[in-house]
Design a protein around this motif. Structure first.
Motif, mmCIF file in Angstrom:
data_model
loop_
_atom_site.group_PDB
_atom_site.id
_atom_site.type_symbol
_atom_site.label_atom_id
_atom_site.label_comp_id
_atom_site.label_asym_id
_atom_site.label_seq_id
_atom_site.Cartn_x
_atom_site.Cartn_y
_atom_site.Cartn_z
ATOM 1 N N PRO A 1 0.843 -1.206 0.000
ATOM 2 C CA PRO A 1 0.000 0.000 0.000
ATOM 3 C C PRO A 1 0.878 1.256 0.000
ATOM 4 O O PRO A 1 1.916 1.300 0.669
ATOM 5 C CB PRO A 1 -0.790 -0.118 1.305
ATOM 6 C CG PRO A 1 -0.664 -1.537 1.718
ATOM 7 C CD PRO A 1 0.648 -2.013 1.216
ATOM 8 N N VAL A 2 0.467 2.270 -0.742
ATOM 9 C CA VAL A 2 1.158 3.559 -0.760
ATOM 10 C C VAL A 2 0.229 4.577 -0.117
ATOM 11 O O VAL A 2 -0.805 4.943 -0.676
ATOM 12 C CB VAL A 2 1.529 3.973 -2.200
ATOM 13 C CG1 VAL A 2 2.044 5.403 -2.237
ATOM 14 C CG2 VAL A 2 2.579 3.016 -2.763
ATOM 15 N N THR A 3 0.582 5.027 1.093
ATOM 16 C CA THR A 3 -0.310 5.894 1.861
ATOM 17 C C THR A 3 0.229 7.307 2.047
ATOM 18 O O THR A 3 -0.481 8.165 2.557
ATOM 19 C CB THR A 3 -0.582 5.293 3.252
ATOM 20 O OG1 THR A 3 0.660 5.206 3.976
ATOM 21 C CG2 THR A 3 -1.193 3.900 3.137
ATOM 22 N N GLY A 4 1.485 7.544 1.634
ATOM 23 C CA GLY A 4 2.104 8.844 1.865
ATOM 24 C C GLY A 4 2.547 9.524 0.581
ATOM 25 O O GLY A 4 2.813 8.870 -0.429
ATOM 26 N N PHE A 5 2.646 10.849 0.649
ATOM 27 C CA PHE A 5 3.029 11.643 -0.519
ATOM 28 C C PHE A 5 3.975 12.764 -0.119
ATOM 29 O O PHE A 5 3.845 13.355 0.956
ATOM 30 C CB PHE A 5 1.781 12.264 -1.175
ATOM 31 C CG PHE A 5 2.086 13.091 -2.394
ATOM 32 C CD1 PHE A 5 2.347 12.488 -3.614
ATOM 33 C CD2 PHE A 5 2.110 14.480 -2.321
ATOM 34 C CE1 PHE A 5 2.641 13.242 -4.739
ATOM 35 C CE2 PHE A 5 2.403 15.252 -3.443
ATOM 36 C CZ PHE A 5 2.669 14.635 -4.652
ATOM 37 N N ARG A 6 4.936 13.025 -0.998
ATOM 38 C CA ARG A 6 5.758 14.236 -0.875
ATOM 39 C C ARG A 6 5.905 14.841 -2.260
ATOM 40 O O ARG A 6 6.353 14.187 -3.188
ATOM 41 C CB ARG A 6 7.137 13.951 -0.283
ATOM 42 C CG ARG A 6 8.022 15.231 -0.257
ATOM 43 C CD ARG A 6 9.388 14.986 0.364
ATOM 44 N NE ARG A 6 9.268 14.783 1.789
ATOM 45 C CZ ARG A 6 9.986 13.889 2.477
ATOM 46 N NH1 ARG A 6 10.850 13.110 1.863
ATOM 47 N NH2 ARG A 6 9.823 13.789 3.780
ATOM 48 N N MET A 7 5.532 16.110 -2.379
ATOM 49 C CA MET A 7 5.611 16.812 -3.652
ATOM 50 C C MET A 7 7.070 17.110 -4.008
ATOM 51 O O MET A 7 7.881 17.428 -3.148
ATOM 52 C CB MET A 7 4.826 18.125 -3.562
ATOM 53 C CG MET A 7 4.738 18.890 -4.860
ATOM 54 S SD MET A 7 3.754 18.005 -6.071
ATOM 55 C CE MET A 7 3.708 19.215 -7.395
#
Length: 261
Positions: free
Chosen positions: A103-109
């Motif tokens: 699962p991919v639950t995090g984001f950084r622009m």
């Protein structure tokens, strides 16, 4: 608690300085640095989060598999590093989940640029760590933003760590240009204030940046390569001696989200 995040992307930063670098070499340099990071994390017994572009993952699925096999988190750094469309938020998440099998639950622009939090929520992310709550000339001025975690559109926001009061950034450039004793002092102060540290780096910093073909100023290339590896090892060892544990960002986010339900 310390959150170590590494932005794994196509190494396109030389383009910002008017230099050309073939895409294959961009991927190769990022991969070289990533392998050094994986080695030092394994040696230290530390788990971290790798914020990957889908573009990098498509080209190096074997490295993504190695990250997962060694217990690290895969999060999104967008689809491409130098091209962003709102639809990339969901597209990168889907592609990274497909390649990593996690699962991919995090984001950084990319470049910590502003991003619409409503769209982050719509894409299904649980947390976003795309804000540095300080002032960086030519990049951003976030002195009015919270310096510790908060919620926006029901998405947990985890800003990059800064020192108390003056908000000196504790990020990748600091590790190039500030002595380790001062970094330790500021890190300890920020940890006492916030209860955690959120630090971010790039794999290409762990390679030799003192090359004219990159066109980097001294404050970027200083203490890169093996010197950077040794500085990171020393910082991790200091933190462990101080009793400051390390945690994947998704695990940290899950603890906060559960406690607020």
């Amino acid at each position: 608690m310390i959150l170590l995040g590494f932005d794994v992307e196509e190494f396109d930063m030389p383009l910002e300085y008017g230099k050309e670098l073939a895409f294959e070499e961009q991927i190769s340099i990022s991969t070289s640095g990533t392998l050094k990071i994986l080695d030092l994390l394994k040696e230290a017994g530390v788990k971290a989060t790798f914020f990957c572009t889908a573009n990098y993952a498509i080209n190096k699925p074997d490295i993504i598999a190695k990250m997962v096999d060694e217990g690290h988190e895969i999060a999104s750094h967008g689809y491409y590093h130098s091209d962003f469309k709102v639809e990339h938020l969901l597209q990168s998440k889907i592609k990274l989940e497909e390649i990593s099998g996690t699962p991919v639950t995090g984001f950084r622009m990319a470049r910590m640029m502003p991003v619409d939090e409503a769209e982050i929520a719509k894409a299904g992310y649980a947390y976003n760590t795309s804000m540095n709550p300080t002032f960086i000339p030519g990049r951003y001025n976030n002195f009015s933003k919270p310096r510790a975690w908060f919620f926006d559109h029901d998405v947990l926001q985890i800003p990059a760590s800064v020192s108390p009061l003056v908000r000196f950034p504790l990020f990748w450039l600091t590790f190039h240009n500030v002595g380790l004793p001062l970094i330790k002092w500021m890190s300890a102060a920020a940890h006492r204030k916030d209860g955690y540290l959120n630090l971010y780096f790039h794999p290409w910093e762990f390679t030799d940046l003192k090359q004219e073909r990159f066109g980097f100023p001294g404050y970027v290339s200083k203490n890169s390569g093996d010197t950077y590896v040794e500085k990171m090892k020393a910082f991790i060892k200091w933190a462990q001696v101080m009793g400051l544990g390390f945690m994947r960002t998704d695990e940290f986010a899950q603890e906060i989200i559960r406690s607020k339900r």
